[in-house]
Design a protein around this motif. Structure first.
Motif, PDB file in Angstrom:
ATOM      1  N   PRO A 117       0.838  -1.276   0.173  1.00  0.00           N
ATOM      2  CA  PRO A 117       0.116  -0.003  -0.110  1.00  0.00           C
ATOM      3  C   PRO A 117       1.039   1.190   0.020  1.00  0.00           C
ATOM      4  O   PRO A 117       0.565   2.337  -0.612  1.00  0.00           O
ATOM      5  N   ALA A 118       2.072   1.291   0.771  1.00  0.00           N
ATOM      6  CA  ALA A 118       2.669   2.364   0.682  1.00  0.00           C
ATOM      7  C   ALA A 118       3.448   2.924  -0.335  1.00  0.00           C
ATOM      8  O   ALA A 118       3.827   3.773  -0.809  1.00  0.00           O
ATOM      9  N   LEU A 119       3.415   1.820  -1.434  1.00  0.00           N
ATOM     10  CA  LEU A 119       3.992   2.163  -2.790  1.00  0.00           C
ATOM     11  C   LEU A 119       2.955   2.483  -3.795  1.00  0.00           C
ATOM     12  O   LEU A 119       3.550   2.520  -4.852  1.00  0.00           O
ATOM     13  N   ILE A 120       1.601   2.639  -3.497  1.00  0.00           N
ATOM     14  CA  ILE A 120       0.859   2.855  -4.415  1.00  0.00           C
ATOM     15  C   ILE A 120       1.001   4.373  -5.198  1.00  0.00           C
ATOM     16  O   ILE A 120       0.895   4.323  -6.371  1.00  0.00           O
ATOM     17  N   PRO A 121       1.414   5.298  -4.536  1.00  0.00           N
ATOM     18  CA  PRO A 121       1.824   6.479  -5.163  1.00  0.00           C
ATOM     19  C   PRO A 121       2.837   6.235  -6.187  1.00  0.00           C
ATOM     20  O   PRO A 121       2.861   6.974  -7.321  1.00  0.00           O
ATOM     21  N   ASP A 122       3.994   5.641  -5.750  1.00  0.00           N
ATOM     22  CA  ASP A 122       4.834   5.260  -6.740  1.00  0.00           C
ATOM     23  C   ASP A 122       4.277   4.484  -8.153  1.00  0.00           C
ATOM     24  O   ASP A 122       4.892   4.919  -9.006  1.00  0.00           O
ATOM     25  N   PHE A 123       3.498   3.639  -7.775  1.00  0.00           N
ATOM     26  CA  PHE A 123       2.835   2.698  -8.824  1.00  0.00           C
ATOM     27  C   PHE A 123       2.089   3.703  -9.734  1.00  0.00           C
ATOM     28  O   PHE A 123       2.428   3.534 -10.859  1.00  0.00           O
ATOM     29  N   LEU A 124       1.415   4.502  -9.225  1.00  0.00           N
ATOM     30  CA  LEU A 124       0.606   5.478  -9.958  1.00  0.00           C
ATOM     31  C   LEU A 124       1.183   6.405 -10.688  1.00  0.00           C
ATOM     32  O   LEU A 124       0.869   6.695 -11.922  1.00  0.00           O
ATOM     33  N   ALA A 125       2.330   6.848 -10.302  1.00  0.00           N
ATOM     34  CA  ALA A 125       3.226   7.835 -10.909  1.00  0.00           C
ATOM     35  C   ALA A 125       3.842   7.078 -12.193  1.00  0.00           C
ATOM     36  O   ALA A 125       3.868   7.904 -13.165  1.00  0.00           O
ATOM     37  N   LEU A 126       4.078   5.914 -11.885  1.00  0.00           N
ATOM     38  CA  LEU A 126       4.636   5.167 -13.262  1.00  0.00           C
ATOM     39  C   LEU A 126       3.540   4.619 -14.158  1.00  0.00           C
ATOM     40  O   LEU A 126       3.675   4.768 -15.334  1.00  0.00           O
ATOM     41  N   VAL A 127       2.594   4.316 -13.834  1.00  0.00           N
ATOM     42  CA  VAL A 127       1.485   3.925 -14.722  1.00  0.00           C
ATOM     43  C   VAL A 127       0.290   5.009 -15.111  1.00  0.00           C
ATOM     44  O   VAL A 127      -0.225   4.850 -16.052  1.00  0.00           O
ATOM     45  N   GLY A 128       0.438   6.147 -14.406  1.00  0.00           N
ATOM     46  CA  GLY A 128      -0.621   6.850 -14.527  1.00  0.00           C
ATOM     47  C   GLY A 128      -1.702   6.716 -13.912  1.00  0.00           C
ATOM     48  O   GLY A 128      -2.341   5.592 -13.651  1.00  0.00           O
ATOM     49  N   ASP A 129      -2.749   7.765 -14.151  1.00  0.00           N
ATOM     50  CA  ASP A 129      -4.180   7.560 -13.387  1.00  0.00           C
ATOM     51  C   ASP A 129      -4.986   8.574 -14.286  1.00  0.00           C
ATOM     52  O   ASP A 129      -5.068   9.746 -14.223  1.00  0.00           O
ATOM     53  N   LYS A 165      16.071  10.865 -18.062  1.00  0.00           N
ATOM     54  CA  LYS A 165      15.525  12.254 -17.877  1.00  0.00           C
ATOM     55  C   LYS A 165      14.119  12.440 -17.399  1.00  0.00           C
ATOM     56  O   LYS A 165      13.654  13.279 -16.977  1.00  0.00           O
ATOM     57  N   ARG A 166      13.580  11.004 -17.465  1.00  0.00           N
ATOM     58  CA  ARG A 166      12.010  10.970 -16.603  1.00  0.00           C
ATOM     59  C   ARG A 166      12.049  10.951 -15.339  1.00  0.00           C
ATOM     60  O   ARG A 166      10.743  10.858 -14.829  1.00  0.00           O
ATOM     61  N   ARG A 167      12.889  10.881 -14.564  1.00  0.00           N
ATOM     62  CA  ARG A 167      12.546  10.934 -13.071  1.00  0.00           C
ATOM     63  C   ARG A 167      11.962  11.971 -12.541  1.00  0.00           C
ATOM     64  O   ARG A 167      11.048  11.898 -11.475  1.00  0.00           O
TER      65      ARG A 167
END
Length: 223
Positions: A117-129, A165-167
């Motif tokens: 759960p704590a990595l959900i923001p990181d996950f959504l950052a990569l896959v988008g919402d 460069k996408r970091r």
């Protein structure tokens, strides 16, 4: 970048112009927002109008505050929205999907998304919402995102070559995906206890032309 105006702007609209815009919202639905808020307040339900923050931040803050109360056995967040999955903590704070009749604890989040759960923001950052209006990083899907996070942990721990460069863009999207938990919504969880409809609710249901609502609310209170 062309975007429709946001329904309710928060600080995140300053970070990303297309964050939660008004695209696709029917005017008839939009017109119901304020009457619904007033009706809920008259019904005696705790209502938290958000100005700088948004509804998801309120839910996250409420869950965080309630979970910290030693007298609270379980906190249920009644929404299947994937960004609220970051609030799940073990089986103490869970998500409830009323439509599918599923209760998602930490194990359920891992099963659905492949990350904690704590990595959900990181996950959504990569896959988008798409619901929130940010695209994620091109070429990274659900499986590859989970694999990267499983290998490196949060985005801040990624080696430079992982995103190149996408970091910075990924970190911006993580900021958008991260819900605030510091909104001061109530002093005590007892403030959330429903004591039935207020006297104003009778007038409200007459205006709504549905007096059955009052009877149903009174019945729910007795039960």
């Amino acid at each position: 970048m062309g975007c429709s105006p946001a329904l309710v702007e928060s600080f995140k609209n300053q970070l990303w112009p297309c964050y939660k815009t008004g695209d696709g919202i029917e005017p008839a639905l939009l017109a119901q927002f304020h009457p619904l808020e007033e009706a809920l307040a008259a019904m005696g339900v705790a209502v938290w109008p958000m100005i700088e923050l948004e509804a998801d931040d309120a839910l996250a803050s409420a869950a965080h505050s309630a979970a910290a109360d030693e007298g609270v056995q379980k906190v249920c967040i009644w929404t299947p929205d994937k960004d609220l999955a970051q609030c799940v903590r073990g089986d103490h704070v869970v998500q409830v999907d009323r439509r599918t009749q599923k209760i998602r604890d930490a194990a359920g989040v891992r099963e659905k998304f492949g990350v904690e759960p704590a990595l959900i923001p990181d996950f959504l950052a990569l896959v988008g919402d798409t619901a929130d209006g940010y695209p994620g990083l091109e070429g990274i899907g659900l499986v590859s995102a989970a694999r990267l996070l499983g290998r490196y942990g949060p985005l801040e721990s990624f080696p430079p070559e992982a995103l190149g460069k996408r970091r910075e863009l990924a970190l911006l999207f993580k900021n958008l995906a991260t819900l605030r938990t510091d909104a001061q919504l109530f002093d005590n969880v007892e403030d959330l206890r429903w004591h039935g409809p207020t006297k104003a609710f009778e007038t409200c249901v007459i205006q709504l032309n549905d007096t059955r609502l009052l009877a149903r609310a009174l019945k729910a209170r007795r039960n």
